[in-house]
Design a protein around this motif. Sequence first.
Motif, PDB file in Angstrom:
ATOM      1  N   THR A 159     -19.425  -5.208  11.628  1.00  0.00           N
ATOM      2  CA  THR A 159     -18.861  -4.814  13.030  1.00  0.00           C
ATOM      3  C   THR A 159     -18.147  -3.537  13.016  1.00  0.00           C
ATOM      4  OG1 THR A 159     -16.659  -5.762  12.843  1.00  0.00           O
ATOM      5  CG2 THR A 159     -18.453  -7.271  13.305  1.00  0.00           C
ATOM      6  N   GLU A 160     -17.684  -2.728  11.953  1.00  0.00           N
ATOM      7  CA  GLU A 160     -17.178  -1.612  11.998  1.00  0.00           C
ATOM      8  C   GLU A 160     -17.919  -0.411  11.594  1.00  0.00           C
ATOM      9  OE1 GLU A 160     -14.362  -1.827  13.556  1.00  0.00           O
ATOM     10  OE2 GLU A 160     -13.765  -3.951  13.362  1.00  0.00           O
ATOM     11  N   ILE A 161     -18.515  -0.788  10.282  1.00  0.00           N
ATOM     12  CA  ILE A 161     -19.437   0.538   9.795  1.00  0.00           C
ATOM     13  C   ILE A 161     -20.676   0.533  10.584  1.00  0.00           C
ATOM     14  CG2 ILE A 161     -20.361   1.195   7.672  1.00  0.00           C
ATOM     15  CD1 ILE A 161     -18.331  -0.530   6.263  1.00  0.00           C
ATOM     16  N   PRO A 162     -21.040   1.812  10.947  1.00  0.00           N
ATOM     17  CA  PRO A 162     -20.570   3.201  10.346  1.00  0.00           C
ATOM     18  C   PRO A 162     -19.652   3.862  11.313  1.00  0.00           C
ATOM     19  CG  PRO A 162     -22.703   3.289  11.642  1.00  0.00           C
ATOM     20  CD  PRO A 162     -22.423   2.002  11.763  1.00  0.00           C
ATOM     21  N   TYR A 163     -19.212   3.249  12.132  1.00  0.00           N
ATOM     22  CA  TYR A 163     -18.127   4.018  13.038  1.00  0.00           C
ATOM     23  C   TYR A 163     -17.034   4.038  12.469  1.00  0.00           C
ATOM     24  CZ  TYR A 163     -21.818   1.760  16.074  1.00  0.00           C
ATOM     25  OH  TYR A 163     -22.997   1.117  16.589  1.00  0.00           O
ATOM     26  N   TYR A 164     -16.606   3.065  11.434  1.00  0.00           N
ATOM     27  CA  TYR A 164     -15.535   3.285  10.817  1.00  0.00           C
ATOM     28  C   TYR A 164     -15.831   3.335   9.298  1.00  0.00           C
ATOM     29  CZ  TYR A 164     -12.862   2.094  15.022  1.00  0.00           C
ATOM     30  OH  TYR A 164     -12.225   2.061  16.307  1.00  0.00           O
ATOM     31  N   GLU A 165     -14.643   3.511   8.566  1.00  0.00           N
ATOM     32  CA  GLU A 165     -14.812   3.355   6.942  1.00  0.00           C
ATOM     33  C   GLU A 165     -13.747   2.665   6.430  1.00  0.00           C
ATOM     34  OE1 GLU A 165     -14.531   7.730   5.972  1.00  0.00           O
ATOM     35  OE2 GLU A 165     -16.796   8.027   6.231  1.00  0.00           O
ATOM     36  N   ARG A 166     -13.939   1.897   5.317  1.00  0.00           N
ATOM     37  CA  ARG A 166     -12.832   1.180   5.090  1.00  0.00           C
ATOM     38  C   ARG A 166     -12.041   1.717   3.897  1.00  0.00           C
ATOM     39  NH1 ARG A 166     -13.373  -3.089   1.483  1.00  0.00           N
ATOM     40  NH2 ARG A 166     -15.669  -3.503   1.776  1.00  0.00           N
ATOM     41  N   VAL A 167     -10.881   1.604   3.809  1.00  0.00           N
ATOM     42  CA  VAL A 167     -10.061   2.370   2.999  1.00  0.00           C
ATOM     43  C   VAL A 167      -9.096   1.339   2.375  1.00  0.00           C
ATOM     44  CG1 VAL A 167     -10.271   4.456   3.887  1.00  0.00           C
ATOM     45  CG2 VAL A 167      -8.293   3.228   4.314  1.00  0.00           C
ATOM     46  N   VAL A 168      -8.515   1.470   1.129  1.00  0.00           N
ATOM     47  CA  VAL A 168      -7.675   0.671   0.821  1.00  0.00           C
ATOM     48  C   VAL A 168      -6.208   1.312   0.317  1.00  0.00           C
ATOM     49  CG1 VAL A 168      -6.603  -0.996  -1.209  1.00  0.00           C
ATOM     50  CG2 VAL A 168      -9.191  -1.009  -0.712  1.00  0.00           C
ATOM     51  N   LEU A 169      -5.180   1.025   0.954  1.00  0.00           N
ATOM     52  CA  LEU A 169      -3.985   1.935   0.972  1.00  0.00           C
ATOM     53  C   LEU A 169      -2.744   1.434  -0.064  1.00  0.00           C
ATOM     54  CD1 LEU A 169      -3.369   1.936   4.865  1.00  0.00           C
ATOM     55  CD2 LEU A 169      -4.564   3.700   3.537  1.00  0.00           C
ATOM     56  N   PRO A 170      -2.353   2.393  -0.988  1.00  0.00           N
ATOM     57  CA  PRO A 170      -1.116   2.137  -1.814  1.00  0.00           C
ATOM     58  C   PRO A 170      -0.015   1.770  -1.197  1.00  0.00           C
ATOM     59  CG  PRO A 170      -1.371   4.382  -1.852  1.00  0.00           C
ATOM     60  CD  PRO A 170      -2.599   3.848  -0.729  1.00  0.00           C
ATOM     61  N   GLY A 181      10.397  -9.692   4.222  1.00  0.00           N
ATOM     62  CA  GLY A 181      10.926  -8.442   3.407  1.00  0.00           C
ATOM     63  C   GLY A 181      10.082  -7.905   2.353  1.00  0.00           C
ATOM     64  N   ALA A 182       9.114  -8.780   1.766  1.00  0.00           N
ATOM     65  CA  ALA A 182       8.127  -8.613   0.622  1.00  0.00           C
ATOM     66  C   ALA A 182       7.222  -7.352   0.921  1.00  0.00           C
ATOM     67  CB  ALA A 182       7.652  -9.796   0.134  1.00  0.00           C
ATOM     68  N   LEU A 183       6.929  -6.499   0.088  1.00  0.00           N
ATOM     69  CA  LEU A 183       5.847  -5.448   0.234  1.00  0.00           C
ATOM     70  C   LEU A 183       4.598  -6.079  -0.107  1.00  0.00           C
ATOM     71  CD1 LEU A 183       7.699  -2.146  -1.249  1.00  0.00           C
ATOM     72  CD2 LEU A 183       6.821  -2.443   1.132  1.00  0.00           C
ATOM     73  N   LEU A 184       3.616  -5.659   0.759  1.00  0.00           N
ATOM     74  CA  LEU A 184       2.120  -5.966   0.357  1.00  0.00           C
ATOM     75  C   LEU A 184       1.579  -4.592  -0.205  1.00  0.00           C
ATOM     76  CD1 LEU A 184       0.819  -7.390   3.769  1.00  0.00           C
ATOM     77  CD2 LEU A 184       1.389  -8.635   1.643  1.00  0.00           C
ATOM     78  N   ASP A 185       0.594  -4.906  -1.160  1.00  0.00           N
ATOM     79  CA  ASP A 185      -0.082  -3.833  -1.963  1.00  0.00           C
ATOM     80  C   ASP A 185      -1.433  -4.015  -1.525  1.00  0.00           C
ATOM     81  OD1 ASP A 185      -0.146  -1.506  -3.458  1.00  0.00           O
ATOM     82  OD2 ASP A 185      -0.245  -2.869  -5.213  1.00  0.00           O
ATOM     83  N   LYS A 186      -2.308  -2.763  -1.808  1.00  0.00           N
ATOM     84  CA  LYS A 186      -3.779  -2.618  -1.592  1.00  0.00           C
ATOM     85  C   LYS A 186      -4.152  -3.303  -0.428  1.00  0.00           C
ATOM     86  CE  LYS A 186      -4.268  -2.098  -6.553  1.00  0.00           C
ATOM     87  NZ  LYS A 186      -4.944  -2.690  -7.906  1.00  0.00           N
ATOM     88  N   VAL A 187      -3.692  -2.721   0.811  1.00  0.00           N
ATOM     89  CA  VAL A 187      -4.192  -3.460   2.081  1.00  0.00           C
ATOM     90  C   VAL A 187      -5.195  -2.488   2.451  1.00  0.00           C
ATOM     91  CG1 VAL A 187      -3.553  -3.986   4.242  1.00  0.00           C
ATOM     92  CG2 VAL A 187      -1.613  -4.251   2.491  1.00  0.00           C
ATOM     93  N   HIS A 188      -6.380  -3.182   3.085  1.00  0.00           N
ATOM     94  CA  HIS A 188      -7.630  -2.761   3.520  1.00  0.00           C
ATOM     95  C   HIS A 188      -7.344  -2.210   5.103  1.00  0.00           C
ATOM     96  CE1 HIS A 188     -10.640  -4.153   0.605  1.00  0.00           C
ATOM     97  NE2 HIS A 188      -9.431  -4.705   0.236  1.00  0.00           N
ATOM     98  N   LEU A 189      -7.949  -1.002   5.273  1.00  0.00           N
ATOM     99  CA  LEU A 189      -7.790  -0.648   6.608  1.00  0.00           C
ATOM    100  C   LEU A 189      -9.149   0.107   6.835  1.00  0.00           C
ATOM    101  CD1 LEU A 189      -5.832   0.481   9.086  1.00  0.00           C
ATOM    102  CD2 LEU A 189      -5.592   2.719   7.894  1.00  0.00           C
TER     103      LEU A 189
END
Length: 273
Positions: A159-170, A181-189
């Motif tokens: 539903t998102e590609i090709p209008y959007y690209e998926r990245v994984v954020l540190p 309060g816990a931190l999440l890691d490697k979240v997709h955007l």
Amino acid sequence: MLNRSLQALGLATVPAKAPLTYPGLPITEPSLLHEGCLLQLEAGRGPVDDWNVLTEGGPVPLDVHLAAEGLALLGDRHPAVSVGSNASPAQLNDKLVSRGLSGTVPMVPVSTRGIAIGMCAHIYPAGYVATAPFADKGAELTLAVTWLDDDQLKAVDETEIPYYERVVLPRDEFPMRLPNGALLDKVHLYTSAMGVLAGPDGAPRPAQPDQAALLAELLAASPRLRALLGPDPLAWVEHATGDPELRDEGTRIFREEGWVIMLDDFAPYAVSA
């Protein structure tokens, strides 16, 4: 037990089917989207998979509930943060169930830093102009994170590609904190592959939560857009929905009006779809 259906909660409108309601109503508390309902998820001190889902039979740890349904456990899912309609349980449910997939998804509001929200420089197939993220070190927002299994992630990609690209954020550059309060890691955007709209000052145009107001502003700013998609927001979505050539022409006008900013802030974190 309180009726937790999306209909009863006033959350049943699907923006893709009612474009002027985009981006839809987001979750406001930790929840489990499940079979067209939004069950409450109690935020505990430990990891999310141990948080309790409030079911008719009483509180049940999230992973226990998922296992009983034969679904992927939280650790086998992919956290994805939404800046737009994927935070709407109705939109997300429709995307998944319409493709024959499970509509069960944990959804939690998180505190984020470094992500701001603008508008995509593209007219989406449903006729609306969607939101899009851009990097801003000073930005602090509350956004929804969803945990998608492999098939659900592929479906959302569709539903998102090709209008959007998926990245994984540190997490060191884009910290996201759970309610405990816990931190999440490697979240997709999902980031815009079409650029973002510029405002009058040349900077990214801030997100406009009222789609009708946004479309009215764009129509007022461009005689060419008014001739193509006007005279008003309702006419815009009626014309644009189902007509890819018209949407492409409208998107070209965005560029020709000088409204498009191409950003590569998230490029280092891109993943293959």
